[in-house]
Design a protein around this motif. Structure first.
Motif, PDB file in Angstrom:
ATOM      1  N   THR A  25       0.855  -1.190   0.000  1.00 41.50           N
ATOM      2  CA  THR A  25       0.000   0.000   0.000  1.00 41.50           C
ATOM      3  C   THR A  25       0.891   1.240   0.000  1.00 41.50           C
ATOM      4  OG1 THR A  25      -0.142   0.334   2.390  1.00 41.50           O
ATOM      5  CG2 THR A  25      -1.659  -1.287   1.420  1.00 41.50           C
ATOM      6  N   ASP A  26       0.282   2.387   0.176  1.00 41.26           N
ATOM      7  CA  ASP A  26       1.047   3.628   0.258  1.00 41.26           C
ATOM      8  C   ASP A  26       1.711   3.789   1.625  1.00 41.26           C
ATOM      9  OD1 ASP A  26      -1.440   3.904   1.417  1.00 41.26           O
ATOM     10  OD2 ASP A  26      -1.953   5.764   0.398  1.00 41.26           O
ATOM     11  N   THR A  27       1.514   2.817   2.505  1.00 38.43           N
ATOM     12  CA  THR A  27       2.142   2.866   3.823  1.00 38.43           C
ATOM     13  C   THR A  27       2.926   1.574   4.071  1.00 38.43           C
ATOM     14  OG1 THR A  27       0.096   2.076   4.873  1.00 38.43           O
ATOM     15  CG2 THR A  27       0.465   4.466   4.831  1.00 38.43           C
ATOM     16  N   VAL A  28       2.244   0.495   4.400  1.00 37.04           N
ATOM     17  CA  VAL A  28       2.876  -0.781   4.735  1.00 37.04           C
ATOM     18  C   VAL A  28       2.279  -1.892   3.868  1.00 37.04           C
ATOM     19  CG1 VAL A  28       3.319  -0.087   7.128  1.00 37.04           C
ATOM     20  CG2 VAL A  28       1.179  -1.242   6.558  1.00 37.04           C
ATOM     21  N   TRP A  29       2.837  -3.108   3.966  1.00 38.72           N
ATOM     22  CA  TRP A  29       2.205  -4.244   3.310  1.00 38.72           C
ATOM     23  C   TRP A  29       0.861  -4.486   3.990  1.00 38.72           C
ATOM     24  CZ3 TRP A  29       3.110  -7.269  -0.885  1.00 38.72           C
ATOM     25  CH2 TRP A  29       4.294  -6.997  -1.578  1.00 38.72           C
ATOM     26  N   GLY A  30      -0.174  -4.675   3.194  1.00 34.77           N
ATOM     27  CA  GLY A  30      -1.502  -4.811   3.753  1.00 34.77           C
ATOM     28  C   GLY A  30      -2.228  -6.055   3.291  1.00 34.77           C
ATOM     29  N   ILE A  31      -3.216  -6.437   4.090  1.00 33.44           N
ATOM     30  CA  ILE A  31      -4.152  -7.494   3.719  1.00 33.44           C
ATOM     31  C   ILE A  31      -5.375  -6.764   3.195  1.00 33.44           C
ATOM     32  CG2 ILE A  31      -5.588  -9.396   4.542  1.00 33.44           C
ATOM     33  CD1 ILE A  31      -3.547  -9.624   6.912  1.00 33.44           C
ATOM     34  N   GLY A  32      -5.879  -7.185   2.050  1.00 35.49           N
ATOM     35  CA  GLY A  32      -7.019  -6.496   1.462  1.00 35.49           C
ATOM     36  C   GLY A  32      -8.070  -7.439   0.946  1.00 35.49           C
ATOM     37  N   CYS A  33      -9.260  -6.869   0.774  1.00 31.59           N
ATOM     38  CA  CYS A  33     -10.382  -7.591   0.182  1.00 31.59           C
ATOM     39  C   CYS A  33     -11.386  -6.553  -0.305  1.00 31.59           C
ATOM     40  CB  CYS A  33     -11.033  -8.534   1.197  1.00 31.59           C
ATOM     41  SG  CYS A  33     -11.932  -7.700   2.521  1.00 31.59           S
ATOM     42  N   ASP A  34     -12.438  -7.022  -0.931  1.00 37.14           N
ATOM     43  CA  ASP A  34     -13.539  -6.176  -1.383  1.00 37.14           C
ATOM     44  C   ASP A  34     -14.219  -5.589  -0.143  1.00 37.14           C
ATOM     45  OD1 ASP A  34     -16.006  -5.154  -2.245  1.00 37.14           O
ATOM     46  OD2 ASP A  34     -16.465  -6.885  -3.507  1.00 37.14           O
ATOM     47  N   ALA A  35     -14.193  -4.275  -0.021  1.00 36.53           N
ATOM     48  CA  ALA A  35     -14.763  -3.609   1.161  1.00 36.53           C
ATOM     49  C   ALA A  35     -16.284  -3.632   1.177  1.00 36.53           C
ATOM     50  CB  ALA A  35     -14.263  -2.167   1.233  1.00 36.53           C
ATOM     51  N   SER A 150       4.625 -12.770   8.537  1.00 35.39           N
ATOM     52  CA  SER A 150       4.623 -14.133   9.077  1.00 35.39           C
ATOM     53  C   SER A 150       4.085 -15.149   8.072  1.00 35.39           C
ATOM     54  CB  SER A 150       3.778 -14.188  10.359  1.00 35.39           C
ATOM     55  OG  SER A 150       2.402 -14.124  10.038  1.00 35.39           O
ATOM     56  N   GLU A 151       4.522 -16.393   8.277  1.00 34.60           N
ATOM     57  CA  GLU A 151       4.047 -17.500   7.438  1.00 34.60           C
ATOM     58  C   GLU A 151       2.525 -17.645   7.523  1.00 34.60           C
ATOM     59  OE1 GLU A 151       5.082 -19.812   5.092  1.00 34.60           O
ATOM     60  OE2 GLU A 151       6.759 -18.411   5.033  1.00 34.60           O
ATOM     61  N   ALA A 152       1.967 -17.413   8.707  1.00 32.93           N
ATOM     62  CA  ALA A 152       0.512 -17.544   8.890  1.00 32.93           C
ATOM     63  C   ALA A 152      -0.235 -16.586   7.969  1.00 32.93           C
ATOM     64  CB  ALA A 152       0.138 -17.275  10.349  1.00 32.93           C
ATOM     65  N   ILE A 153       0.257 -15.379   7.847  1.00 28.41           N
ATOM     66  CA  ILE A 153      -0.384 -14.395   6.967  1.00 28.41           C
ATOM     67  C   ILE A 153      -0.168 -14.792   5.513  1.00 28.41           C
ATOM     68  CG2 ILE A 153      -0.360 -11.988   6.191  1.00 28.41           C
ATOM     69  CD1 ILE A 153      -1.661 -12.331   8.977  1.00 28.41           C
ATOM     70  N   LEU A 154       1.067 -15.152   5.154  1.00 30.66           N
ATOM     71  CA  LEU A 154       1.361 -15.532   3.763  1.00 30.66           C
ATOM     72  C   LEU A 154       0.497 -16.717   3.318  1.00 30.66           C
ATOM     73  CD1 LEU A 154       5.252 -15.162   3.840  1.00 30.66           C
ATOM     74  CD2 LEU A 154       3.645 -13.727   2.564  1.00 30.66           C
ATOM     75  N   ARG A 155       0.316 -17.697   4.191  1.00 31.09           N
ATOM     76  CA  ARG A 155      -0.506 -18.871   3.860  1.00 31.09           C
ATOM     77  C   ARG A 155      -2.002 -18.551   3.867  1.00 31.09           C
ATOM     78  NH1 ARG A 155       2.775 -21.462   7.582  1.00 31.09           N
ATOM     79  NH2 ARG A 155       1.028 -21.562   9.011  1.00 31.09           N
ATOM     80  N   GLY A 156      -2.388 -17.538   4.634  1.00 33.80           N
ATOM     81  CA  GLY A 156      -3.808 -17.246   4.815  1.00 33.80           C
ATOM     82  C   GLY A 156      -4.453 -16.401   3.733  1.00 33.80           C
ATOM     83  N   VAL A 157      -3.654 -15.816   2.847  1.00 34.98           N
ATOM     84  CA  VAL A 157      -4.226 -15.010   1.769  1.00 34.98           C
ATOM     85  C   VAL A 157      -4.310 -15.841   0.493  1.00 34.98           C
ATOM     86  CG1 VAL A 157      -3.437 -12.812   2.751  1.00 34.98           C
ATOM     87  CG2 VAL A 157      -1.987 -14.018   1.095  1.00 34.98           C
ATOM     88  N   ASP A 158      -5.127 -15.366  -0.438  1.00 35.66           N
ATOM     89  CA  ASP A 158      -5.301 -16.093  -1.697  1.00 35.66           C
ATOM     90  C   ASP A 158      -4.307 -15.677  -2.773  1.00 35.66           C
ATOM     91  OD1 ASP A 158      -7.776 -17.613  -0.979  1.00 35.66           O
ATOM     92  OD2 ASP A 158      -8.486 -15.573  -0.615  1.00 35.66           O
ATOM     93  N   TYR A 159      -3.733 -14.474  -2.608  1.00 33.44           N
ATOM     94  CA  TYR A 159      -2.764 -14.007  -3.600  1.00 33.44           C
ATOM     95  C   TYR A 159      -1.799 -13.027  -2.954  1.00 33.44           C
ATOM     96  CZ  TYR A 159      -0.654 -12.313  -7.868  1.00 33.44           C
ATOM     97  OH  TYR A 159       0.263 -12.007  -8.843  1.00 33.44           O
ATOM     98  N   VAL A 160      -0.520 -13.202  -3.260  1.00 35.66           N
ATOM     99  CA  VAL A 160       0.521 -12.288  -2.789  1.00 35.66           C
ATOM    100  C   VAL A 160       1.036 -11.516  -3.996  1.00 35.66           C
ATOM    101  CG1 VAL A 160       2.794 -12.083  -1.701  1.00 35.66           C
ATOM    102  CG2 VAL A 160       1.202 -13.871  -0.934  1.00 35.66           C
ATOM    103  N   VAL A 161       0.902 -10.202  -3.946  1.00 32.86           N
ATOM    104  CA  VAL A 161       1.364  -9.353  -5.047  1.00 32.86           C
ATOM    105  C   VAL A 161       2.881  -9.469  -5.148  1.00 32.86           C
ATOM    106  CG1 VAL A 161       1.568  -6.969  -5.849  1.00 32.86           C
ATOM    107  CG2 VAL A 161      -0.582  -7.785  -4.889  1.00 32.86           C
ATOM    108  N   ASN A 162       3.358  -9.666  -6.366  1.00 32.43           N
ATOM    109  CA  ASN A 162       4.783  -9.866  -6.606  1.00 32.43           C
ATOM    110  C   ASN A 162       5.468  -8.546  -6.947  1.00 32.43           C
ATOM    111  OD1 ASN A 162       7.223 -11.136  -6.947  1.00 32.43           O
ATOM    112  ND2 ASN A 162       6.754 -11.850  -9.007  1.00 32.43           N
ATOM    113  N   LEU A 163       5.446  -7.631  -6.002  1.00 35.96           N
ATOM    114  CA  LEU A 163       6.135  -6.344  -6.170  1.00 35.96           C
ATOM    115  C   LEU A 163       6.969  -6.072  -4.927  1.00 35.96           C
ATOM    116  CD1 LEU A 163       3.211  -4.179  -7.643  1.00 35.96           C
ATOM    117  CD2 LEU A 163       5.132  -5.137  -8.891  1.00 35.96           C
ATOM    118  N   GLN A 164       7.618  -7.095  -4.406  1.00 36.82           N
ATOM    119  CA  GLN A 164       8.377  -6.976  -3.167  1.00 36.82           C
ATOM    120  C   GLN A 164       9.504  -5.957  -3.249  1.00 36.82           C
ATOM    121  OE1 GLN A 164       6.998  -9.679  -4.289  1.00 36.82           O
ATOM    122  NE2 GLN A 164       6.959 -11.339  -2.849  1.00 36.82           N
ATOM    123  N   SER A 165       9.993  -5.693  -4.449  1.00 39.91           N
ATOM    124  CA  SER A 165      11.118  -4.758  -4.563  1.00 39.91           C
ATOM    125  C   SER A 165      10.677  -3.298  -4.418  1.00 39.91           C
ATOM    126  CB  SER A 165      11.820  -4.954  -5.912  1.00 39.91           C
ATOM    127  OG  SER A 165      10.919  -4.649  -6.957  1.00 39.91           O
TER     128      SER A 165
END
Length: 189
Positions: A25-35, A150-165
């Protein structure tokens, strides 16, 4: 640019199916969904092991989308957003058109107009606001970068955006409570 479009399209598919994304996000890595999807919002609370009485932040792409989801946007909100030197979340009275479990018990909603290119493009294409909450289990520190998620968060989402850099602010947004009666309260600087 091509990678950005690919990531946005992958996120759109997940969001449209009520899934969870892990995204910069514009701040930190976030968990998101349809609001606007109550079941998807509940998945976020469950993944974070967070009490659903603790409201989540909602990201919109622009002022027009903000106005569609808040009954009355005070004029002062636009001044605050224009003058802010860092991402700023404003808590508004009387939200509308979002999932009921996203609205706080006092009928307020925390909304940030995304300043990040990826987030704005994603939300514009999705045409709906998305949830944004730090990528951590409740009570644990917010990760400052992708490697701290954490691994728990990484495993718990359906998609991880590949823009880590991508470089993130790695600081949470300022939060300001802006009531319709004109009262202003700074929650987090």
């Amino acid at each position: 640019m091509k990678n950005l479009a690919k990531e946005i399209n992958a996120c759109l598919k997940v969001l449209q199916q009520g899934g969870l994304i892990l995204y910069p996000t514009d701040t930190v890595w976030g968990i998101g969904c349809d609001a606007t999807d109550e079941a998807a919002v509940q998945k976020v609370y469950a993944l974070k092991n967070r009490d659903d009485r603790k409201a989540l932040i909602c990201l919109v792409a622009n002022d027009a989308m903000l106005e569609r989801h808040v009954e009355n946007v005070p004029d002062l909100a636009y001044d605050i957003l224009d003058l802010s030197t860092k991402p700023t979340t404003i808590i508004y009275d009387a939200p509308k058109g979002v999932a009921k479990n996203l609205i706080a018990s006092d009928d307020t909603l925390a909304v940030r107009v995304a300043s990040d290119k990826f987030c704005r493009n994603l939300i514009n294409k999705f045409r709906k606001p998305i949830v944004s909450t730090s990528a951590n289990v409740s009570g644990e520190p917010s990760p400052r970068d992708f490697q701290e998620i954490s691994e728990a968060i990484l495993r718990g989402v359906d998609y991880v955006v590949n823009l880590q850099s991508e470089q993130l602010n790695s600081l949470p947004s300022s939060i300001i409570r802006l009531a319709n009666d004109g009262k202003v309260k700074i929650i987090r600087e």
